[in-house]
Motif scaffolding. Structure first.
Motif, PDB file in Angstrom:
ATOM      1  N   THR A  17      -2.869   0.479  -4.042  1.00 51.92           N
ATOM      2  CA  THR A  17      -2.544  -0.894  -3.671  1.00 51.92           C
ATOM      3  C   THR A  17      -1.868  -1.542  -4.867  1.00 51.92           C
ATOM      4  N   ARG A  56      -6.144   2.110  -7.487  1.00 49.75           N
ATOM      5  CA  ARG A  56      -6.203   3.392  -6.782  1.00 49.75           C
ATOM      6  C   ARG A  56      -7.301   3.333  -5.723  1.00 49.75           C
ATOM      7  N   ASN A  57      -7.001   3.712  -4.521  1.00 43.55           N
ATOM      8  CA  ASN A  57      -7.950   3.659  -3.402  1.00 43.55           C
ATOM      9  C   ASN A  57      -8.683   4.991  -3.229  1.00 43.55           C
ATOM     10  N   ASP A  88       6.153   6.114   3.037  1.00 45.43           N
ATOM     11  CA  ASP A  88       5.064   6.131   2.055  1.00 45.43           C
ATOM     12  C   ASP A  88       4.568   4.733   1.696  1.00 45.43           C
ATOM     13  N   ALA A 122       2.833   8.628  -5.032  1.00 43.14           N
ATOM     14  CA  ALA A 122       2.206   8.374  -6.336  1.00 43.14           C
ATOM     15  C   ALA A 122       3.169   8.560  -7.500  1.00 43.14           C
ATOM     16  N   SER A 166      -4.479   6.762  -2.010  1.00 44.10           N
ATOM     17  CA  SER A 166      -3.357   5.825  -1.936  1.00 44.10           C
ATOM     18  C   SER A 166      -3.493   4.770  -3.036  1.00 44.10           C
ATOM     19  N   ASP A 208      -8.873   7.000  -0.811  1.00 43.32           N
ATOM     20  CA  ASP A 208      -8.152   8.063  -0.095  1.00 43.32           C
ATOM     21  C   ASP A 208      -6.950   8.597  -0.879  1.00 43.32           C
ATOM     22  N   LYS A 267       0.869  -1.174   0.000  1.00 41.28           N
ATOM     23  CA  LYS A 267       0.000   0.000   0.000  1.00 41.28           C
ATOM     24  C   LYS A 267       0.900   1.216   0.000  1.00 41.28           C
ATOM     25  N   ILE A 268       0.770   2.032  -1.042  1.00 42.98           N
ATOM     26  CA  ILE A 268       1.630   3.201  -1.212  1.00 42.98           C
ATOM     27  C   ILE A 268       0.773   4.452  -1.092  1.00 42.98           C
ATOM     28  N   SER A 269       1.198   5.368  -0.249  1.00 38.56           N
ATOM     29  CA  SER A 269       0.411   6.575   0.032  1.00 38.56           C
ATOM     30  C   SER A 269       0.342   7.487  -1.189  1.00 38.56           C
ATOM     31  N   ALA A 270      -0.567   8.459  -1.115  1.00 40.10           N
ATOM     32  CA  ALA A 270      -0.714   9.424  -2.209  1.00 40.10           C
ATOM     33  C   ALA A 270       0.578  10.191  -2.441  1.00 40.10           C
ATOM     34  N   GLU A 271       1.360  10.402  -1.378  1.00 40.29           N
ATOM     35  CA  GLU A 271       2.630  11.125  -1.506  1.00 40.29           C
ATOM     36  C   GLU A 271       3.648  10.340  -2.333  1.00 40.29           C
TER      37      GLU A 271
END
Length: 300
Positions: free
Chosen positions: A255, A248-249, A276, A234, A253, A251, A228-232
């Motif tokens: 997967t 794309r999740n 991240d 991306a 983020s 929030d 799981k990789i955060s929006a930061e």
């Protein structure tokens, strides 16, 4: 090369009202008979070229002639110019000269539509020069020598017959026949130093396909990893993973489910995302990450 000479003859005639066969023969360092054969070839191809006798005579083109009225369609002209321009930016032999001539022949402006730079962002001139040496060695079939640092940190001197430059997973590699190891090898460019092109010419070996890295290490185990990789983070997701492996999740983020090698590289790769990234599975990778983080924290 005759095709180059034919284009240059037209180029000369476009810039001169008339020129004698003797002058062309002296320019190209060929016989007058060869020039007349070239003129016959051009004429039979539909080029409106003619020769006049007597004082002030010579070889000429019909007035206002440009090549785009004869042999090639507009699309074909553009394809040729674009291909030559892509070669010129990597300094392929004579490409700039031929590109300039054909641009004049087709009555087109030379447009800079592509830029190719083999060196990584932020690299110095020395790194960029490496690619010029390797490219020249591949084209001229010259043996190169360099020092190489393996993934384990061991430094060795290598002599290689270079075959191909490859860009893969954000890094440049050289494939070639290593005379030091007497086998085909793949070298990461960033680990090469003191690169030198020798004057020794090698004969290209008959090989249907160069071995890739996976062929040289059949024991490597690959596992399915879910991250799981955060929006930061991306900016790295679509650069480093296939779109079909990314979800794309809500929030912002992501997967990511991908097949990756189960080794120390994987641990360091995941750590490169910093805070991240979160490993969702498998659990043993989480344990390996925790152990690595403990070793890191113990140093501080």
């Amino acid at each position: 090369m005759q095709i180059n000479r034919l284009f240059e003859i037209i180029y000369i005639l476009l810039n001169k009202k008339s020129i004698t066969a003797t002058e062309l023969a002296e320019h190209f360092e060929v016989s007058v008979r060869t020039i007349y054969r070239d003129i016959d070839t051009l004429s039979s191809s539909g080029i409106p070229i003619y020769a006049s006798q007597g004082k002030g005579g010579g070889i000429s083109l019909l007035d206002d002639y440009i090549l785009d009225k004869s042999l090639l369609s507009e699309k074909e002209q553009n394809e040729i110019l674009y291909a030559l321009q892509s070669l010129s930016v990597v300094k392929a032999p004579e490409s700039d000269d031929v590109l300039e001539r054909l641009s004049r022949l087709f009555n087109k402006n030379k447009t800079s539509w592509i830029e190719v730079d083999f060196s990584p962002w932020g690299s110095d001139k020395k790194r960029a020069f490496q690619f010029t040496i390797i490219k020249d060695a591949i084209l001229s079939r010259r043996i190169i020598e360099f020092n190489y640092i393996s993934s384990s940190g061991k430094k060795s001197a290598r002599r290689v017959e270079p075959v191909k430059l490859i860009f893969k997973v954000n890094a440049w590699y050289l494939q070639g026949f290593c005379l030091t190891r007497n086998a085909y090898r793949t070298f990461k460019i960033s680990r090469m130093s003191e690169l030198l092109m020798t004057q020794e010419v090698f004969t290209e070996k008959v090989l249907s396909e160069l071995p890739n890295e996976s062929q040289t290490d059949n024991t490597q185990k690959w596992i399915q990893v879910c991250l799981k990789i955060s929006a930061e983070g991306a900016y790295r997701v679509y650069d480093e993973f296939d779109e079909k492996d990314v979800t794309r999740n809500w929030d912002g983020s992501f997967t990511v489910t991908a097949s990756l090698p189960e080794n120390q590289w994987l641990i360091r790769y995941i750590l490169s995302f910093g805070a991240d990234v979160e490993v969702l599975s498998p659990n043993n990778i989480c344990d390996m990450l925790r152990d690595e983080l403990n070793r890191i924290s113990s140093k501080y």
